[in-house]
Enzyme design. Structure first.
Site, PDB file in Angstrom:
ATOM      1  N   HIS A   1       2.351  -2.983  61.873  1.00 53.03           N
ATOM      2  CA  HIS A   1       3.166  -1.982  62.570  1.00 53.03           C
ATOM      3  C   HIS A   1       4.201  -2.657  63.478  1.00 53.03           C
ATOM      4  O   HIS A   1       5.405  -2.402  63.373  1.00 53.03           O
ATOM      5  CB  HIS A   1       2.244  -1.072  63.393  1.00 53.03           C
ATOM      6  CG  HIS A   1       2.954   0.024  64.121  1.00 53.03           C
ATOM      7  ND1 HIS A   1       3.099   1.288  63.610  1.00 53.03           N
ATOM      8  CD2 HIS A   1       3.561   0.033  65.332  1.00 53.03           C
ATOM      9  CE1 HIS A   1       3.778   2.038  64.478  1.00 53.03           C
ATOM     10  NE2 HIS A   1       4.070   1.299  65.537  1.00 53.03           N
ATOM     11  N   GLU A   2       3.728  -3.533  64.347  1.00 51.63           N
ATOM     12  CA  GLU A   2       4.662  -4.212  65.260  1.00 51.63           C
ATOM     13  C   GLU A   2       5.604  -5.117  64.471  1.00 51.63           C
ATOM     14  O   GLU A   2       6.772  -5.276  64.828  1.00 51.63           O
ATOM     15  CB  GLU A   2       3.904  -5.005  66.334  1.00 51.63           C
ATOM     16  CG  GLU A   2       2.938  -4.179  67.205  1.00 51.63           C
ATOM     17  CD  GLU A   2       3.569  -2.971  67.884  1.00 51.63           C
ATOM     18  OE1 GLU A   2       4.786  -2.997  68.139  1.00 51.63           O
ATOM     19  OE2 GLU A   2       2.833  -1.989  68.143  1.00 51.63           O
TER      20      GLU A   2
ATOM     21  N   HIS B   1       8.530  -3.041  63.450  1.00 48.54           N
ATOM     22  CA  HIS B   1       9.468  -2.891  64.578  1.00 48.54           C
ATOM     23  C   HIS B   1      10.287  -4.176  64.767  1.00 48.54           C
ATOM     24  O   HIS B   1      11.494  -4.141  64.982  1.00 48.54           O
ATOM     25  CB  HIS B   1       8.692  -2.629  65.879  1.00 48.54           C
ATOM     26  CG  HIS B   1       8.234  -1.208  66.069  1.00 48.54           C
ATOM     27  ND1 HIS B   1       9.097  -0.139  66.046  1.00 48.54           N
ATOM     28  CD2 HIS B   1       7.006  -0.680  66.313  1.00 48.54           C
ATOM     29  CE1 HIS B   1       8.418   0.993  66.265  1.00 48.54           C
ATOM     30  NE2 HIS B   1       7.147   0.687  66.419  1.00 48.54           N
TER      31      HIS B   1
ATOM     32  N   GLU C   1      10.673   3.864  64.697  1.00 49.26           N
ATOM     33  CA  GLU C   1       9.318   4.139  64.231  1.00 49.26           C
ATOM     34  C   GLU C   1       9.269   4.180  62.701  1.00 49.26           C
ATOM     35  O   GLU C   1       8.242   3.825  62.110  1.00 49.26           O
ATOM     36  CB  GLU C   1       8.831   5.467  64.835  1.00 49.26           C
ATOM     37  CG  GLU C   1       7.352   5.732  64.687  1.00 49.26           C
ATOM     38  CD  GLU C   1       6.462   4.848  65.568  1.00 49.26           C
ATOM     39  OE1 GLU C   1       6.968   4.107  66.423  1.00 49.26           O
ATOM     40  OE2 GLU C   1       5.230   4.921  65.367  1.00 49.26           O
TER      41      GLU C   1
END
Lengths: 505, 505
Positions: free
Chosen positions: A267-268, A271, A297
């Site tokens: 997830h990070e 980003h 997101e």
């Protein structure tokens, strides 16, 4: 005699000012990163004041009349190129917005938010919403005032939504969450009839060092550039960027839960790839910034869910994972692993939710925020409303406020309007990913093979490099040929879970 | 009607301004710490500009006319207490000094220094002083100009010395280095006649993790508070402070050299104890800052040499060390270890010198700086002069410029006047330590027992808590009853090496 400055000179002045502001703002981020990773405990109070001082300086520079005059003058110039014109336009917008806030209001909000945050902490400790309630009421009052300051034409909540996702409003979100209820709910009900997968093996002992190494390997495979970033450990995983050549991620490792580290890394990482892909020559300028929170997101969710929770992704990586944790995983076939990491199960805590029920958590928050800001709901009724919503939409009974209305930090910070960007991000992600699969030849087999470069280049070219040049809506239309459309997420969910459970949807 | 502000109000304004400046300056230090420890390589250029931006803001705040007016007004007030008066006096002094520099000169110096630094790097790569020489000449020219800007009554070099050590001047340093030549030189000659100790065992393989742990243990034993600091790894060890509750040290570990980590830990630990001991309520004000570079260095040297290189220190710690590195040290008796870590041996490189010959390295630099700034020496002759001095005073032949005139970074940064503080620090340390041994009952046996708390409290009470309230000279006189006197260092050296080699001095 006044010699008129050339547009090139003015634009250079403007750039220098914006980059100075960016330097200060990014310094705040560096202090913040250090605070979450390496700050010795006794240093917390001074760090707070150092951050406040730099934030104040950054605010003063961002609202200086000289910058305002410069932007006014530049807006009147006809000889800027497209990107320059767009930068000036966005900076002027940001400037006007900043200037709208009376400094007394900023101070009042800051004080109230600080008090609300501490009350929230206390409230959680005592597992009692009523400690937090009066301070939340104050925050709602101030956020209503903020909506008035910012202005709106439709619903007052629109003004706040717009702060996090330009262009988002109640009419758009009402429609989207109606879709969520009408289309997603039936799928959940179908899944609920299936035998739930066994996922106990995900909670065996997974030693820290191997987990760490696996996370690093995955980040490298995704294309995250460790020459322009690093990963550290923090209590809550986050991504922070000081410029596209220094974008850092953090993760958290729970030795009893393989998922914690795995999903936070991917997830990070998503980003971070966005931030590393922003145009470095636009440093400090709007076109060097992310398009919106929703688009940000979308990048994390695309990697986390559309890529990272797919079967083909694990066809590549599962062997490696089994090798690292032989005792735990050797006897677990990949299909069992795949089902386990994708278990759909209504639950109480948003951050632990699966990728489908998650959007009901967001919908509940959306409805509540809309009601509070619109004046249809009162904070004193919030606990009951919350618990009723969870029963109605997720069929779960809230056991206590900690696992209910007190679970999120957002409202204590006054971040009303933020939650919807989480759902928007997932829906944008599904739509982008669907477009990528059409536009990139052989994407599925590349993913099955662990080659993400084609996907990353596509994201760079279609999304990252534009910064804020396009709004979320424009970007979505440009990349996918249509505005945000929930059907892409629905199609993704139906295909994936239909196959997984032979639902014949 | 103008209402006159009370002194208390004015003092509060002054404090707020100074603390704001401190926040910005300390933020620069945080960015610098990160740069040396965790910065990803591609982030270096942006980090440079972020640091420059904050430094510029800090400089603007430090020289703002409003601050000047405030200081003027406060200086005329009679109702400040002693510490307040001293803070105002020192701030006014700092302010006046800052204002003396024309901004064109600051820019010129910054550009020249940047060019000189890069030429120094290149020069070292090519092992050829002549690449650096013309840029060094430029730096000397600018530093002469700076001496004129700052003003002086005796030698122009005094103005530069004063920047690093207030009160130090050529007449004081000439006298001290004459003592060094007259008293220390004979001792060195006596030691040179002795059989040198075997120190090969210090260069066996010392694994990183155990070295790290040993360093942490020593820092804890010294009283360094890890709740208000931390240790990390960097290329060059350093101490940096963001406030007394966040003081960080770094070390470097060479697996082939136990000394590298050991001495850097104890040395930086000494600096850090000083910073942790500064009065936190004086944050941002002169009385919250270190007295001078020389006094700072006295704290690192006292711990490194007077404590850390003593036999009694190792009576406590050698067993622990042997336990960690059994294969290397089990067969080495403590006296052999003690002699090895204290080997006196003239050499080419300052940073690798023992605690006695070290001061000849400093003396050589002092004489050269004095000559260059006074106009008696020219940079074009510098290599020859350097090499001749090393032959005359240390009896070593310089093999190449890398191991000669190019070894230190200081001149490329324009830090003329800095070197002498290293020797002053050692001499202050010996004098302070001698006073501590007289004033603290049972200090030697406490050290032999690993109890440093008495010493630390003595340093806190006599030195740390005063900040800049006293000048170095005043502080020295207050603590030891007399001004800096080289005889204390000499007595320390004679006692220690006399015993070690049975010299009968």
């Amino acid at each position: 005699m006044t010699v008129q400055k050339t547009s090139a000179d003015l634009y250079q002045d403007y750039t220098a000012r914006m980059q100075q502001i960016a330097d200060v703002r990014n310094s705040v981020s560096i202090l913040g990163w250090d605070q979450e990773t390496y700050l010795p405990e006794k240093g917390a109070e001074f760090r707070g004041r150092q951050i406040t001082t730099l934030s104040t300086i950054s605010h003063e520079l961002s609202t200086s009349p000289a910058l305002g005059d410069l932007l006014q003058e530049l807006k009147s110039r006809q000889d800027l190129d497209d990107v320059q014109r767009r930068n000036v336009e966005l900076s002027a917008e940001d400037f006007e917005k900043q200037r709208k806030y009376p400094s007394s209001f900023v101070a009042e909000l800051s004080t109230a938010s600080n008090a609300a945050y501490h009350a929230w902490i206390k409230s959680r400790k005592e597992k009692d919403f009523s400690v937090f309630e009066p301070l939340l009421a104050k925050m709602v009052e101030l956020k209503k005032k903020e909506a008035d300051i910012l202005g709106y034409t439709g619903h007052p909540y629109d003004a706040l939504l717009n702060e996090y996702e330009k262009g988002a409003d109640v009419s758009m979100l009402d429609a989207i969450f109606r879709d969520v209820r009408q289309s997603l709910h039936p799928l959940l009900q179908q899944i609920a009839l299936q035998t739930p997968p066994d996922k106990k093996f995900l909670n065996r002992l997974y030693p820290k060092d191997q987990q760490w190494q696996f996370g690093i390997d995955i980040l490298k495979a995704m294309g995250y550039d460790f020459g322009a970033g690093r990963q550290d450990v923090s209590e809550h995983p986050f991504t922070t960027s000081f410029n596209p050549l220094d974008v850092r991620v953090t993760t958290r490792i729970d030795e009893q839960d393989l998922g914690n580290m795995t999903w936070s890394c991917i997830h990070e990482g998503g980003h971070a790839l966005y931030e590393q892909g922003l145009p470095v020559e636009q440093y400090g300028l709007p076109c060097g910034e992310a398009a919106s929170l929703g688009i940000h997101e979308s990048q994390s969710r695309l990697w986390e869910n559309n890529v990272g929770r797919s079967l083909i992704f694990w066809q590549k990586h599962y062997g490696h994972l089994q090798g690292l944790f032989r005792a735990n995983l050797q006897a677990v076939p990949i299909m069992d692993f795949y089902k386990a990491i994708n278990q759909v199960q209504p639950s109480l805590i948003r951050t632990e939710a699966d990728e489908l029920t998650y959007h009901f958590h967001i919908m509940i928050r959306y409805e509540i925020e809309k009601g509070l800001i619109g004046g249809d709901l009162q904070t004193k009724d919030l606990r009951d409303i919350w618990n009723q919503y969870y029963l109605d939409f997720l069929n779960v009974k809230v056991t206590d406020d900690m696992h209910g209305v007190l679970q999120d930090i957002h409202w204590s910070h006054g971040a009303f309007g933020y939650f919807p960007t989480y759902s928007l991000g997932s829906f944008y992600a599904a739509q982008f990913f669907s477009a990528a699969r059409k536009q990139i030849t052989g994407l599925d087999s590349a993913i099955a093979d662990g080659r993400y470069n084609g996907l990353l280049l596509w994201l760079r070219d279609n999304i990252h490099r534009h910064g804020r040049y396009y709004t979320s809506n424009e970007l979505c239309e440009k990349v996918t040929g249509e505005k945000l459309n929930f059907k892409h997420f629905m199609a993704y969910a139906q295909e994936k879970y239909g196959k997984m459970y032979n639902l014949g949807v």
